[in-house]
Design a protein around this motif. Structure first.
Motif, PDB file in Angstrom:
ATOM      1  N   SER A   2      34.485 -29.824 -57.781  1.00 49.15           N
ATOM      2  CA  SER A   2      33.792 -30.919 -57.112  1.00 49.15           C
ATOM      3  C   SER A   2      32.734 -31.528 -58.026  1.00 49.15           C
ATOM      4  O   SER A   2      32.134 -30.833 -58.854  1.00 49.15           O
ATOM      5  CB  SER A   2      33.111 -30.395 -55.840  1.00 49.15           C
ATOM      6  OG  SER A   2      32.287 -31.390 -55.269  1.00 49.15           O
ATOM      7  N   ASN A   3      32.529 -32.825 -57.885  1.00 50.93           N
ATOM      8  CA  ASN A   3      31.475 -33.472 -58.671  1.00 50.93           C
ATOM      9  C   ASN A   3      30.163 -33.558 -57.892  1.00 50.93           C
ATOM     10  O   ASN A   3      29.213 -34.199 -58.347  1.00 50.93           O
ATOM     11  CB  ASN A   3      31.921 -34.875 -59.112  1.00 50.93           C
ATOM     12  CG  ASN A   3      32.227 -35.783 -57.924  1.00 50.93           C
ATOM     13  OD1 ASN A   3      32.152 -35.367 -56.773  1.00 50.93           O
ATOM     14  ND2 ASN A   3      32.575 -37.022 -58.217  1.00 50.93           N
ATOM     15  N   LYS A   4      30.124 -32.930 -56.722  1.00 48.89           N
ATOM     16  CA  LYS A   4      28.905 -32.925 -55.918  1.00 48.89           C
ATOM     17  C   LYS A   4      27.888 -31.950 -56.520  1.00 48.89           C
ATOM     18  O   LYS A   4      28.233 -30.861 -56.970  1.00 48.89           O
ATOM     19  CB  LYS A   4      29.192 -32.504 -54.476  1.00 48.89           C
ATOM     20  CG  LYS A   4      30.103 -33.445 -53.701  1.00 48.89           C
ATOM     21  CD  LYS A   4      29.405 -34.740 -53.339  1.00 48.89           C
ATOM     22  CE  LYS A   4      30.273 -35.577 -52.405  1.00 48.89           C
ATOM     23  NZ  LYS A   4      29.677 -36.905 -52.117  1.00 48.89           N
ATOM     24  N   LYS A   5      26.615 -32.363 -56.480  1.00 45.75           N
ATOM     25  CA  LYS A   5      25.531 -31.479 -56.874  1.00 45.75           C
ATOM     26  C   LYS A   5      24.778 -31.077 -55.615  1.00 45.75           C
ATOM     27  O   LYS A   5      24.407 -31.933 -54.805  1.00 45.75           O
ATOM     28  CB  LYS A   5      24.591 -32.172 -57.859  1.00 45.75           C
ATOM     29  CG  LYS A   5      25.217 -32.416 -59.232  1.00 45.75           C
ATOM     30  CD  LYS A   5      24.176 -32.931 -60.224  1.00 45.75           C
ATOM     31  CE  LYS A   5      24.756 -33.031 -61.626  1.00 45.75           C
ATOM     32  NZ  LYS A   5      23.742 -33.458 -62.628  1.00 45.75           N
ATOM     33  N   VAL A   6      24.596 -29.774 -55.437  1.00 44.66           N
ATOM     34  CA  VAL A   6      23.998 -29.291 -54.193  1.00 44.66           C
ATOM     35  C   VAL A   6      22.775 -28.427 -54.449  1.00 44.66           C
ATOM     36  O   VAL A   6      22.655 -27.771 -55.491  1.00 44.66           O
ATOM     37  CB  VAL A   6      25.021 -28.496 -53.345  1.00 44.66           C
ATOM     38  CG1 VAL A   6      26.257 -29.323 -53.074  1.00 44.66           C
ATOM     39  CG2 VAL A   6      25.406 -27.197 -54.030  1.00 44.66           C
ATOM     40  N   LEU A   7      21.868 -28.452 -53.489  1.00 45.32           N
ATOM     41  CA  LEU A   7      20.677 -27.605 -53.507  1.00 45.32           C
ATOM     42  C   LEU A   7      20.777 -26.611 -52.364  1.00 45.32           C
ATOM     43  O   LEU A   7      21.102 -26.990 -51.237  1.00 45.32           O
ATOM     44  CB  LEU A   7      19.415 -28.456 -53.319  1.00 45.32           C
ATOM     45  CG  LEU A   7      18.119 -27.684 -53.006  1.00 45.32           C
ATOM     46  CD1 LEU A   7      17.650 -26.885 -54.214  1.00 45.32           C
ATOM     47  CD2 LEU A   7      17.016 -28.635 -52.528  1.00 45.32           C
ATOM     48  N   VAL A   8      20.519 -25.351 -52.657  1.00 43.49           N
ATOM     49  CA  VAL A   8      20.466 -24.327 -51.612  1.00 43.49           C
ATOM     50  C   VAL A   8      19.023 -23.855 -51.487  1.00 43.49           C
ATOM     51  O   VAL A   8      18.470 -23.245 -52.405  1.00 43.49           O
ATOM     52  CB  VAL A   8      21.385 -23.129 -51.924  1.00 43.49           C
ATOM     53  CG1 VAL A   8      21.252 -22.059 -50.829  1.00 43.49           C
ATOM     54  CG2 VAL A   8      22.837 -23.576 -52.043  1.00 43.49           C
ATOM     55  N   ALA A   9      18.403 -24.169 -50.354  1.00 49.78           N
ATOM     56  CA  ALA A   9      17.048 -23.710 -50.058  1.00 49.78           C
ATOM     57  C   ALA A   9      17.171 -22.487 -49.156  1.00 49.78           C
ATOM     58  O   ALA A   9      17.859 -22.526 -48.141  1.00 49.78           O
ATOM     59  CB  ALA A   9      16.253 -24.810 -49.355  1.00 49.78           C
ATOM     60  N   GLY A  10      16.517 -21.402 -49.542  1.00 53.17           N
ATOM     61  CA  GLY A  10      16.723 -20.131 -48.847  1.00 53.17           C
ATOM     62  C   GLY A  10      17.767 -19.313 -49.580  1.00 53.17           C
ATOM     63  O   GLY A  10      18.369 -18.402 -49.011  1.00 53.17           O
ATOM     64  N   ALA A  11      17.966 -19.633 -50.850  1.00 53.39           N
ATOM     65  CA  ALA A  11      19.027 -19.001 -51.644  1.00 53.39           C
ATOM     66  C   ALA A  11      18.849 -17.501 -51.808  1.00 53.39           C
ATOM     67  O   ALA A  11      19.823 -16.777 -52.015  1.00 53.39           O
ATOM     68  CB  ALA A  11      19.103 -19.667 -53.023  1.00 53.39           C
ATOM     69  N   THR A  12      17.608 -17.013 -51.707  1.00 47.61           N
ATOM     70  CA  THR A  12      17.375 -15.581 -51.900  1.00 47.61           C
ATOM     71  C   THR A  12      17.576 -14.770 -50.623  1.00 47.61           C
ATOM     72  O   THR A  12      17.527 -13.544 -50.657  1.00 47.61           O
ATOM     73  CB  THR A  12      15.945 -15.335 -52.409  1.00 47.61           C
ATOM     74  OG1 THR A  12      15.005 -15.840 -51.460  1.00 47.61           O
ATOM     75  CG2 THR A  12      15.720 -16.024 -53.761  1.00 47.61           C
ATOM     76  N   GLY A  13      17.823 -15.446 -49.502  1.00 46.02           N
ATOM     77  CA  GLY A  13      18.006 -14.753 -48.231  1.00 46.02           C
ATOM     78  C   GLY A  13      19.425 -14.249 -48.028  1.00 46.02           C
ATOM     79  O   GLY A  13      20.307 -14.454 -48.867  1.00 46.02           O
ATOM     80  N   TYR A  14      19.652 -13.609 -46.890  1.00 43.57           N
ATOM     81  CA  TYR A  14      20.959 -13.010 -46.574  1.00 43.57           C
ATOM     82  C   TYR A  14      22.080 -14.044 -46.643  1.00 43.57           C
ATOM     83  O   TYR A  14      23.037 -13.905 -47.400  1.00 43.57           O
ATOM     84  CB  TYR A  14      20.906 -12.373 -45.181  1.00 43.57           C
ATOM     85  CG  TYR A  14      22.243 -11.919 -44.648  1.00 43.57           C
ATOM     86  CD1 TYR A  14      22.885 -10.802 -45.173  1.00 43.57           C
ATOM     87  CD2 TYR A  14      22.870 -12.608 -43.603  1.00 43.57           C
ATOM     88  CE1 TYR A  14      24.120 -10.385 -44.688  1.00 43.57           C
ATOM     89  CE2 TYR A  14      24.101 -12.199 -43.099  1.00 43.57           C
ATOM     90  CZ  TYR A  14      24.718 -11.083 -43.648  1.00 43.57           C
ATOM     91  OH  TYR A  14      25.936 -10.692 -43.173  1.00 43.57           O
ATOM     92  N   LEU A  15      21.963 -15.117 -45.865  1.00 44.09           N
ATOM     93  CA  LEU A  15      23.005 -16.141 -45.859  1.00 44.09           C
ATOM     94  C   LEU A  15      22.978 -16.948 -47.150  1.00 44.09           C
ATOM     95  O   LEU A  15      24.031 -17.290 -47.695  1.00 44.09           O
ATOM     96  CB  LEU A  15      22.819 -17.072 -44.665  1.00 44.09           C
ATOM     97  CG  LEU A  15      23.736 -18.298 -44.610  1.00 44.09           C
ATOM     98  CD1 LEU A  15      25.210 -17.896 -44.618  1.00 44.09           C
ATOM     99  CD2 LEU A  15      23.411 -19.157 -43.392  1.00 44.09           C
TER     100      LEU A  15
END
Length: 262
Positions: A2-15
């Protein structure tokens, strides 16, 4: 790829950690929000780590630059370090949304909880749903995920069963289907792709509280001992702690007992 760029906030948590893995497996470019430098070692496959505090808007500048999608699993179960549900679950996410809007992010996904929109009288859901309201009114493409509990949350049953007896409110027949983080991560990405606005997610196995208690006791090789407490005790307990303790104390108690309200 995919050419999408994504941000994951809460990346250090369980989910969050499962979500990062799922996105990378599908070929997305991923930026992980972390709170401190030492957390970089948790992510050897991400394309970028951004160090910031959601409670400090100035530290977020640039976090959503060139980002197409934002996934936020930000939220706290227990208030600590002087941070309240309103500080984190609402204001932290609102600060992130503001950055996303300024940078023209395409879509924003937020993970709340099942029944949260009907349990606004509880402090934790009050904060979550206030943010949901703001997200819906922002004009951005959005999706709200409402999982019916995480598999990891079932540790409460295990911890209680270790002592040889499980205490339940009511008759124990309330049913739920907790979902594993790996499965929920797939639902999160699929929902963003489909454009669905609100999705309730649960696991394949539907279990009563009695059945969960039995499984927990068997796991410790304990005899089946389950005590059913009248529901008025739950209501009285919540009322008591609301009167004589701070939200830091009664918030988690409300949250744990909210299963009896659904």
């Amino acid at each position: 790829m995919s050419n999408k760029k994504v941000l994951v906030a809460g990346a250090t948590g369980y989910l969050g950690q499962y979500l990062v893995k799922e996105l990378k497996q599908r070929g997305y470019w991923v930026r992980a929000l972390i709170r401190k430098e030492s957390q970089r070692e948790l992510f050897d496959t991400v394309d970028d780590c951004f160090i910031a505090q959601l409670s400090e808007p100035a530290s977020l500048k640039g976090i959503t630059k060139d980002i197409d999608w934002v996934f936020s699993t930000i939220g706290i179960t227990r208030q600590k370090d002087g941070m309240t549900y309103m500080d984190v679950d609402y204001q932290g996410n609102a600060n992130l949304l503001n950055e996303a809007l300024q940078d023209g992010v395409e879509a924003f996904q937020y993970v709340s909880a099942i029944g949260g929109d009907k349990l606004r009288q509880l402090k934790i859901f009050e904060a979550k749903e206030r943010f949901v309201d703001e997200l819906k009114a922002s004009g951005i493409q959005y999706s709200v995920l409402r999982p019916n509990g995480f598999s990891s949350d079932m540790r409460d049953f295990l911890d209680m069963a270790k002592g040889g007896r499980v205490y339940l409110f009511g008759n124990g027949q309330l049913r739920l289907n907790p979902i594993h983080g790996q499965d929920l991560a797939k639902v999160c990405v699929d929902t963003m792709l489909s454009g669905d606005k609100e999705v309730t997610a649960g696991g394949k196995d539907i279990l009563t509280h009695n059945e969960l208690a039995q499984l927990a006791l068997k796991a410790w090789d304990k005899p089946i001992k389950i005590s059913h407490l009248p529901d008025w005790i739950r209501r009285f307990t919540i009322s008591l702690v609301r009167t004589f303790t701070s939200a830091k104390t009664y918030g988690p108690i409300e949250f744990f007992n909210s299963h009896g309200l659904r």
